[in-house]
Design a protein around this motif. Structure first.
Motif, PDB file in Angstrom:
ATOM      1  N   GLN A   8       0.834  -1.214   0.000  1.00  0.00           N
ATOM      2  CA  GLN A   8       0.000   0.000   0.000  1.00  0.00           C
ATOM      3  C   GLN A   8       0.870   1.266   0.000  1.00  0.00           C
ATOM      4  N   ILE A   9       1.999   1.223   0.705  1.00  0.00           N
ATOM      5  CA  ILE A   9       2.881   2.404   0.730  1.00  0.00           C
ATOM      6  C   ILE A   9       3.431   2.646  -0.674  1.00  0.00           C
ATOM      7  N   ARG A  10       3.799   1.567  -1.339  1.00  0.00           N
ATOM      8  CA  ARG A  10       4.313   1.676  -2.717  1.00  0.00           C
ATOM      9  C   ARG A  10       3.237   2.282  -3.636  1.00  0.00           C
ATOM     10  N   SER A  55      21.621   0.547  -2.492  1.00  0.00           N
ATOM     11  CA  SER A  55      21.538   1.057  -3.861  1.00  0.00           C
ATOM     12  C   SER A  55      20.084   1.239  -4.337  1.00  0.00           C
ATOM     13  N   GLY A  56      19.121   1.062  -3.418  1.00  0.00           N
ATOM     14  CA  GLY A  56      17.725   1.306  -3.783  1.00  0.00           C
ATOM     15  C   GLY A  56      17.334   2.725  -3.396  1.00  0.00           C
ATOM     16  N   ASN A  57      16.056   2.969  -3.252  1.00  0.00           N
ATOM     17  CA  ASN A  57      15.611   4.332  -2.906  1.00  0.00           C
ATOM     18  C   ASN A  57      15.901   4.702  -1.458  1.00  0.00           C
ATOM     19  N   ASN A  58      16.024   3.710  -0.576  1.00  0.00           N
ATOM     20  CA  ASN A  58      16.442   4.032   0.784  1.00  0.00           C
ATOM     21  C   ASN A  58      17.868   4.603   0.735  1.00  0.00           C
ATOM     22  N   GLY A  59      18.704   3.991  -0.087  1.00  0.00           N
ATOM     23  CA  GLY A  59      20.061   4.513  -0.296  1.00  0.00           C
ATOM     24  C   GLY A  59      20.008   5.906  -0.923  1.00  0.00           C
ATOM     25  N   THR A  81      27.607   0.827   0.393  1.00  0.00           N
ATOM     26  CA  THR A  81      27.729  -0.599   0.749  1.00  0.00           C
ATOM     27  C   THR A  81      27.435  -1.512  -0.441  1.00  0.00           C
ATOM     28  N   MET A  82      26.824  -0.938  -1.510  1.00  0.00           N
ATOM     29  CA  MET A  82      26.450  -1.786  -2.651  1.00  0.00           C
ATOM     30  C   MET A  82      26.920  -1.190  -3.983  1.00  0.00           C
ATOM     31  N   GLY A  83      27.927  -0.363  -3.926  1.00  0.00           N
ATOM     32  CA  GLY A  83      28.481   0.190  -5.172  1.00  0.00           C
ATOM     33  C   GLY A  83      27.700   1.381  -5.695  1.00  0.00           C
ATOM     34  N   ALA A 123      20.848   3.910   5.835  1.00  0.00           N
ATOM     35  CA  ALA A 123      19.997   4.045   4.636  1.00  0.00           C
ATOM     36  C   ALA A 123      20.381   2.932   3.660  1.00  0.00           C
ATOM     37  N   ILE A 124      20.512   1.711   4.206  1.00  0.00           N
ATOM     38  CA  ILE A 124      20.882   0.585   3.319  1.00  0.00           C
ATOM     39  C   ILE A 124      19.617  -0.004   2.694  1.00  0.00           C
ATOM     40  N   PHE A 125      18.731  -0.503   3.542  1.00  0.00           N
ATOM     41  CA  PHE A 125      17.467  -1.039   3.028  1.00  0.00           C
ATOM     42  C   PHE A 125      16.295  -0.405   3.764  1.00  0.00           C
ATOM     43  N   GLY A 126      15.236  -0.151   3.030  1.00  0.00           N
ATOM     44  CA  GLY A 126      14.008   0.355   3.629  1.00  0.00           C
ATOM     45  C   GLY A 126      12.921  -0.673   3.427  1.00  0.00           C
ATOM     46  N   SER A 127      11.801  -0.211   2.874  1.00  0.00           N
ATOM     47  CA  SER A 127      10.666  -1.126   2.706  1.00  0.00           C
ATOM     48  C   SER A 127      10.899  -2.133   1.583  1.00  0.00           C
ATOM     49  N   GLY A 128      12.000  -1.981   0.829  1.00  0.00           N
ATOM     50  CA  GLY A 128      12.265  -2.920  -0.270  1.00  0.00           C
ATOM     51  C   GLY A 128      13.067  -4.139   0.150  1.00  0.00           C
ATOM     52  N   LEU A 129      13.335  -4.305   1.449  1.00  0.00           N
ATOM     53  CA  LEU A 129      14.084  -5.496   1.902  1.00  0.00           C
ATOM     54  C   LEU A 129      13.338  -6.751   1.445  1.00  0.00           C
ATOM     55  N   SER A 130      14.070  -7.658   0.763  1.00  0.00           N
ATOM     56  CA  SER A 130      13.361  -8.825   0.237  1.00  0.00           C
ATOM     57  C   SER A 130      13.856 -10.146   0.813  1.00  0.00           C
ATOM     58  N   ARG A 131      14.975 -10.097   1.560  1.00  0.00           N
ATOM     59  CA  ARG A 131      15.532 -11.344   2.122  1.00  0.00           C
ATOM     60  C   ARG A 131      16.478 -10.979   3.274  1.00  0.00           C
ATOM     61  N   PRO A 132      16.852 -11.956   4.080  1.00  0.00           N
ATOM     62  CA  PRO A 132      17.794 -11.639   5.171  1.00  0.00           C
ATOM     63  C   PRO A 132      19.107 -11.086   4.610  1.00  0.00           C
ATOM     64  N   ILE A 133      19.762 -10.261   5.396  1.00  0.00           N
ATOM     65  CA  ILE A 133      21.000  -9.627   4.927  1.00  0.00           C
ATOM     66  C   ILE A 133      22.196 -10.540   5.210  1.00  0.00           C
ATOM     67  N   LYS A 134      23.006 -10.744   4.194  1.00  0.00           N
ATOM     68  CA  LYS A 134      24.168 -11.643   4.347  1.00  0.00           C
ATOM     69  C   LYS A 134      25.431 -10.932   3.872  1.00  0.00           C
TER      70      LYS A 134
HETATM   71  N1  LIG Z   1       7.227   5.161  -0.198  1.00  0.00           N
HETATM   72  C1  LIG Z   1       7.524   6.391  -0.535  1.00  0.00           C
HETATM   73  O1  LIG Z   1       6.671   7.116  -0.808  1.00  0.00           O
HETATM   74  C2  LIG Z   1       8.914   6.854  -0.533  1.00  0.00           C
HETATM   75  C3  LIG Z   1       9.952   5.986  -0.233  1.00  0.00           C
HETATM   76  N2  LIG Z   1      11.191   6.387  -0.122  1.00  0.00           N
HETATM   77  C4  LIG Z   1      12.249   5.453   0.217  1.00  0.00           C
HETATM   78  O2  LIG Z   1      12.264   4.353  -0.629  1.00  0.00           O
HETATM   79  C5  LIG Z   1      12.482   3.168   0.128  1.00  0.00           C
HETATM   80  C6  LIG Z   1      12.073   1.970  -0.620  1.00  0.00           C
HETATM   81  O3  LIG Z   1      12.898   1.922  -1.730  1.00  0.00           O
HETATM   82  P1  LIG Z   1      13.085   0.619  -2.612  1.00  0.00           P
HETATM   83  O4  LIG Z   1      11.761   0.090  -2.960  1.00  0.00           O
HETATM   84  O5  LIG Z   1      13.991   0.990  -3.712  1.00  0.00           O
HETATM   85  O6  LIG Z   1      13.732  -0.411  -1.622  1.00  0.00           O
HETATM   86  P2  LIG Z   1      15.098  -0.393  -0.765  1.00  0.00           P
HETATM   87  O7  LIG Z   1      14.742  -0.861   0.568  1.00  0.00           O
HETATM   88  O8  LIG Z   1      15.812   0.877  -0.896  1.00  0.00           O
HETATM   89  O9  LIG Z   1      16.048  -1.516  -1.427  1.00  0.00           O
HETATM   90  C7  LIG Z   1      15.660  -2.328  -2.451  1.00  0.00           C
HETATM   91  C8  LIG Z   1      16.891  -2.862  -3.145  1.00  0.00           C
HETATM   92  O10 LIG Z   1      17.625  -3.664  -2.248  1.00  0.00           O
HETATM   93  C9  LIG Z   1      17.724  -4.998  -2.737  1.00  0.00           C
HETATM   94  N3  LIG Z   1      17.646  -5.897  -1.612  1.00  0.00           N
HETATM   95  C10 LIG Z   1      16.596  -6.123  -0.814  1.00  0.00           C
HETATM   96  N4  LIG Z   1      16.932  -6.950   0.188  1.00  0.00           N
HETATM   97  C11 LIG Z   1      18.230  -7.261   0.016  1.00  0.00           C
HETATM   98  C12 LIG Z   1      19.147  -8.055   0.741  1.00  0.00           C
HETATM   99  N5  LIG Z   1      18.818  -8.714   1.832  1.00  0.00           N
HETATM  100  N6  LIG Z   1      20.402  -8.162   0.276  1.00  0.00           N
HETATM  101  C13 LIG Z   1      20.774  -7.522  -0.844  1.00  0.00           C
HETATM  102  N7  LIG Z   1      19.954  -6.746  -1.579  1.00  0.00           N
HETATM  103  C14 LIG Z   1      18.687  -6.616  -1.137  1.00  0.00           C
HETATM  104  C15 LIG Z   1      16.607  -5.145  -3.676  1.00  0.00           C
HETATM  105  O11 LIG Z   1      16.943  -6.159  -4.587  1.00  0.00           O
HETATM  106  P3  LIG Z   1      15.861  -7.230  -5.074  1.00  0.00           P
HETATM  107  O12 LIG Z   1      14.987  -7.594  -3.915  1.00  0.00           O
HETATM  108  O13 LIG Z   1      15.104  -6.542  -6.125  1.00  0.00           O
HETATM  109  O14 LIG Z   1      16.690  -8.361  -5.540  1.00  0.00           O
HETATM  110  C16 LIG Z   1      16.549  -3.760  -4.295  1.00  0.00           C
HETATM  111  O15 LIG Z   1      17.548  -3.609  -5.259  1.00  0.00           O
HETATM  112  C17 LIG Z   1      11.711   3.460   1.384  1.00  0.00           C
HETATM  113  O16 LIG Z   1      12.074   2.637   2.445  1.00  0.00           O
HETATM  114  C18 LIG Z   1      12.090   4.908   1.620  1.00  0.00           C
HETATM  115  O17 LIG Z   1      13.327   4.977   2.288  1.00  0.00           O
HETATM  116  C19 LIG Z   1      11.544   7.797  -0.181  1.00  0.00           C
HETATM  117  O18 LIG Z   1      12.534   7.993  -1.117  1.00  0.00           O
HETATM  118  C20 LIG Z   1      10.436   8.754  -0.425  1.00  0.00           C
HETATM  119  C21 LIG Z   1       9.156   8.267  -0.862  1.00  0.00           C
END
Ligand SMILES: NC(=O)C1=CN([C@@H]2O[C@H](COP(=O)(O)OP(=O)(O)OC[C@H]3O[C@@H](n4cnc5c(N)ncnc54)[C@H](OP(=O)(O)O)[C@@H]3O)[C@@H](O)[C@H]2O)[C@@H](O)CC1
Ligand SMILES: [K+]
Length: 496
Positions: A8-10, A55-59, A81-83, A123-134
């Motif tokens: 829903q946030i997305r 390297s996502g939007n949290n970054g 941390t991710m280039g 600011a490594i991972f936000g709501s896009g975390l998809s798996r445990p961090i290794k």
């Molecule tokens: N909502 C809003 O309105 C706004 C949101 N905003 C911000 O956006 C953030 C969400 O951004 P985001 O969707 O890009 O996700 P984010 O967490 O940065 O990372 C995703 C990347 O990480 C990767 N990855 C995941 N897990 C991993 C792991 N264990 N180990 C390694 N890699 C892993 C993943 O890869 P994949 O799962 O695709 O393989 C993907 O490449 C949100 O938290 C907030 O800070 C604001 O900017 C303002 C407006």
């Protein structure tokens, strides 16, 4: 305040970009500005800022925050941390950051020799975390966790899933979590508190219209005018207007629970309070609570007489009442015949768990107030609070009851499975007698608030405010349920 899922946030993000005059990169800028507005008044420019970015939007947020802080003269270092390759908004912010020569962009960082007056921003991972961090990212987080300094997580600590249980692996440990627009369900779970620290929700201007239209089973309780007005009575009030309630609790040598509950009901505005008492204990109640009417039980040691409860708008049954056969029979009769607002606590819940046929007699809208130990007796074991939440919703839907599952963020669930979390209260309240007090407040306000769900939410809120006031006045060790009764004064004043 609604709690939304990651999905829903997305969607809210996408809707905002499409329908409001703001682009994705500017939304990131606005979010980062809000973070900087929060940080800069609290921390002087003497602090070193180290931002760990993914390297996502949290970054991307992390990079923009770094640029904005450096403009305010903070010394900023960025650890990639991710280039350098990532989401479009991450890459755009990296380009903008590189134009600022005072910010150092690093691929490695010596945490051990870092200045103690440092702020680590995650600011490594936000709501896009998809798996445990290794691997390497996990080791950066571990080093940051071990370093001294202040830790701030952006949106959510890296490693924590926003709306499901998180594995027992690497998670950033924050002092503060600055989260965007809406709280995440993970913030309500006791097992996550050590990672989240103090949380703040920053308004970044996502479409309010979209958020209002989102359906969610979860929210955080906020007082409304409905609650305030429901407690007001007509200016020429007589005791009948405020309602009547009875406490059926305790037994021989266990009258403390009944006494606390009755006092709390009195100080919550009930018109008339009655206490059911075994004959040897009548004097205890009469001396302790002169305002109380006595409902005399026929039994010497354990309560068991079914009396005339017809005039009682609310009945509390259970605290310290014990498990005598006659008491169990009394509960059965009350479940079958009583028509007012029933509030079941403590031993009553254990009786229900052990005599499951009684569950089928629960009147619709009964309020049950278990702590986790009692709740597990009802529904069986669970491993984390997400599982507890699922059990809570299904129990309430099946039995059409309202349940107050007591804990760090007490969860209040209605008959349809909607859950409201309470955010008042503190650790000092975890003392014997605190639950009796809650029962008393429930009974005290139920006749006026009318609906069980609103009664439950408001009572838990007031109980927590009284606890917070007691903490301020007496401290965590000295405060007791009795001091909290006196602090109900401030709790009720705060919502007048
Ligand atoms: N909502 C809003 O309105 C706004 C949101 N905003 C911000 O956006 C953030 C969400 O951004 P985001 O969707 O890009 O996700 P984010 O967490 O940065 O990372 C995703 C990347 O990480 C990767 N990855 C995941 N897990 C991993 C792991 N264990 N180990 C390694 N890699 C892993 C993943 O890869 P994949 O799962 O695709 O393989 C993907 O490449 C949100 O938290 C907030 O800070 C604001 O900017 C303002 C407006
Ligand atoms: K984060």
């Amino acid at each position: 305040m609604k709690i939304l899922s990651v999905e829903q946030i997305r969607e809210a993000d996408q809707y905002t970009i499409k329908n409001l005059p703001i682009t994705s990169i500017n939304l990131m800028e606005r979010a980062s500005e809000e973070v900087v507005k929060w940080i800069s008044p609290y921390f002087s420019t003497d602090y070193d800022i180290i931002i760990l970015v993914g390297s996502g939007n949290n970054g991307g947020d992390g990079l923009a925050i770094g640029r904005l802080l450096s403009k305010l003269n903070y010394k900023v270092r960025i650890l990639l941390t991710m280039g350098e390759t990532g989401s479009p908004d991450f890459e755009e912010n990296l380009k903008r950051l590189k134009l600022i020569k005072t910010v150092r962009i690093l691929n490695d960082f010596d945490f051990i020799n870092a200045d103690k007056k440092s702020i680590y921003i995650d600011a490594i991972f936000g709501s896009g975390l998809s798996r445990p961090i290794k691997g390497e990212i996990a080791s950066w987080i571990q080093k940051a966790n071990e370093a001294s300094g202040t830790k701030i997580a952006i949106d959510i600590p890296s490693g924590l899933f926003a709306d499901k249980p998180s594995p027992d692996e690497t998670i950033f440990i924050s002092d503060y979590t600055l989260s965007f627009q809406v709280p995440k369900l993970a913030f309500m779970m006791a097992e996550n508190q050590a990672f989240i620290g103090h949380s703040e929700i920053l308004d970044i201007g996502l479409s309010k219209e979209f958020i209002n239209n989102c359906l969610s089973d979860y929210s955080i309780f906020k007082i409304t005018n409905y609650h305030k007005s429901s407690l007001k009575v007509a200016s020429i009030a007589h005791k009948g207007i405020r309602g009547r309630a009875a406490i059926i609790a305790g037994g021989h040598a266990r009258m403390g629970a009944a006494s606390l509950a009755a006092k709390a009901a009195l100080h919550s505005g009930i018109g008339l309070i009655s206490v059911q008492v075994c004959p040897p204990c009548i004097n205890i109640i009469q001396i302790q609570i002169p305002e109380a009417l006595i409902l005399a039980d026929e039994n010497e040691y354990a309560l068991g007489s079914f009396l005339d409860y017809e005039k009682q708008d609310a009945l509390v049954f259970g605290p310290a009442i014990g498990f005598a056969n006659k008491t169990i029979k009394l509960l059965e009769k009350i479940l079958s015949h009583y028509k007012g607002q029933l509030i079941l606590d403590a031993d009553a819940i254990t009786i229900l768990a052990e005599h499951r046929e009684l569950l089928e007699l629960l009147p619709k809208g009964t309020i049950l107030t278990p702590h986790h130990g009692e709740f597990k007796r009802l529904v069986g074991k669970y491993d984390n609070n997400f599982e507890a939440l699922m059990q809570l919703k299904s129990f309430c839907k099946h039995h059409k009851v309202v349940m107050i599952l007591k804990g760090q963020h007490t969860a209040i669930c209605d008959e349809k499975g909607f859950v409201s979390f309470n955010t008042t209260g503190n650790n000092g309240m975890a003392k014997g007698g605190s639950g009796d007090l809650l029962c008393g407040i429930l009974a005290g306000i139920a006749p006026r608030v009318k609906t069980p769900f609103e009664t439950a939410k408001l009572a838990v809120y007031l109980h927590g405010v009284a606890g917070d006031q007691s903490l301020k006045e007496f401290g965590e060790n000295y405060m007791t349920p009795s001091t909290m009764i006196s602090n109900l004064k401030e709790a009720f004043k705060s919502i007048e």
